[in-house]
Motif scaffolding. Sequence first.
Motif, short mmCIF file in Angstrom:
data_model
loop_
_atom_site.label_atom_id
_atom_site.label_comp_id
_atom_site.label_asym_id
_atom_site.label_seq_id
_atom_site.Cartn_x
_atom_site.Cartn_y
_atom_site.Cartn_z
N GLN A 59 55.45 -5.30 4.73
CA GLN A 59 54.56 -4.14 4.87
C GLN A 59 54.86 -3.07 3.83
O GLN A 59 53.96 -2.38 3.35
CB GLN A 59 54.71 -3.53 6.27
CG GLN A 59 54.17 -4.37 7.40
CD GLN A 59 54.09 -3.58 8.70
OE1 GLN A 59 54.57 -2.44 8.80
NE2 GLN A 59 53.49 -4.16 9.70
N LYS A 77 51.34 -0.96 11.57
CA LYS A 77 51.62 -0.96 10.15
C LYS A 77 52.36 0.31 9.79
O LYS A 77 51.89 1.42 10.09
CB LYS A 77 50.33 -1.08 9.32
CG LYS A 77 50.60 -1.24 7.83
CD LYS A 77 49.33 -1.52 7.05
CE LYS A 77 49.65 -1.72 5.57
NZ LYS A 77 48.42 -2.00 4.78
N GLU A 90 48.65 2.19 10.88
CA GLU A 90 47.70 1.55 11.79
C GLU A 90 48.36 1.42 13.16
O GLU A 90 49.51 0.98 13.26
CB GLU A 90 47.28 0.17 11.28
CG GLU A 90 46.48 0.21 9.98
CD GLU A 90 46.09 -1.18 9.50
OE1 GLU A 90 46.28 -2.15 10.28
OE2 GLU A 90 45.60 -1.29 8.36
N THR A 109 56.62 -7.61 9.15
CA THR A 109 56.03 -7.74 10.48
C THR A 109 56.97 -8.45 11.44
O THR A 109 56.89 -8.28 12.66
CB THR A 109 54.71 -8.52 10.42
OG1 THR A 109 54.95 -9.79 9.76
CG2 THR A 109 53.65 -7.74 9.65
#
Length: 351
Positions: free
Chosen positions: A265, A148, A173, A258
């Motif tokens: 995102q 992420k 992430e 993504t």
Amino acid sequence: MKKLLFVVPIVCALFGAGCAGFSEQPIFTEIIGGEAEPVKIAKAARTEDNTVQLFFSGTAELLSAEIFIPETGETQPCNAENMDIPDGFTDSEGQSGKADTYTAVALTPTAPIGIGAPFVLRGSVSDTKHSVLDFALPFEGANTRPAKLRITEIRPLYSSKPKSEFIEFIVMESGNLAGITITNVGDKQHPHYQFPSAEVSAGETIVYHWRSVEEGICDELTAKTVSGGTQACPAARDFWGPYTSIPKRNANVILIKTRADGDIQDAILYCTEKEFAKREAAPTWNDEELVREAEAAVASGVWRGGAVLKAAVIAPITASKSLARDAKTGVNKAGSWTLRDSKQVTMGKPY
């Protein structure tokens, strides 16, 4: 028996996360049979578990299928299962037809395929006229663990010698970058950049440089890889676009997804002060696609404050200046961004 050589154009609709997937090179096939219309691949799609769904025109019978791994030269079998044609199905050319005009089969690898790993689905099918189609379709392993990313700084306009445009991220992430897409809506010719497969960790800084204008540069696919070039960032992971020239974008929407058709995102909407002043009487986006993608960014919740042009970051942006995001606020809106002059740009430094 007569042999005819055909080139089958296929557009691959890729549903799996992180799919770079389909090669633009033509797939050469050998058709064995008479003069009848040969069987064709109407559509190909790869799902998140690397199952490949093939849709054939007419009635077709699968004769053989296997997975070829180019990196190792190995092959593996795949499980085949007939599929129903979904309602409203359209082929890769946007043509629709009745369910009974197509045959569909799902082909699932019997062994795991790594994230971003190239693989080729190859096999043969026959139709009712006994024509045989040999196919070979290239894909990449789905990204089941997409990292992420959050945009932290952007220099959206071009400056020479060779300070070019960049967009900087922090990894929120851990995961893999494979297929994560930067959609530069204002570029009509090359709007999408997809990251290659690379494992990244939370807290790392990533810099994407739109242009490749120097020798010795390379994508830093691992933390140990070091790119050359004066614009490479010692404290960040550098990735480079393949372009030496891209259009100037005084008002733009940039999305991070993504995958090309995946979840959004992050996003930034911006407009130069001069460009906004030109539109003072009617300050609106001058392109339907910019309107649509700005609305998508707002609908996804990654951009607050509205999708209209006046809700974008309006600033005296020039080729030497960047827009930087306030690290203390989690809300992404026009007020979260400030303009930095050339001496304040911190490209590639920790957020």
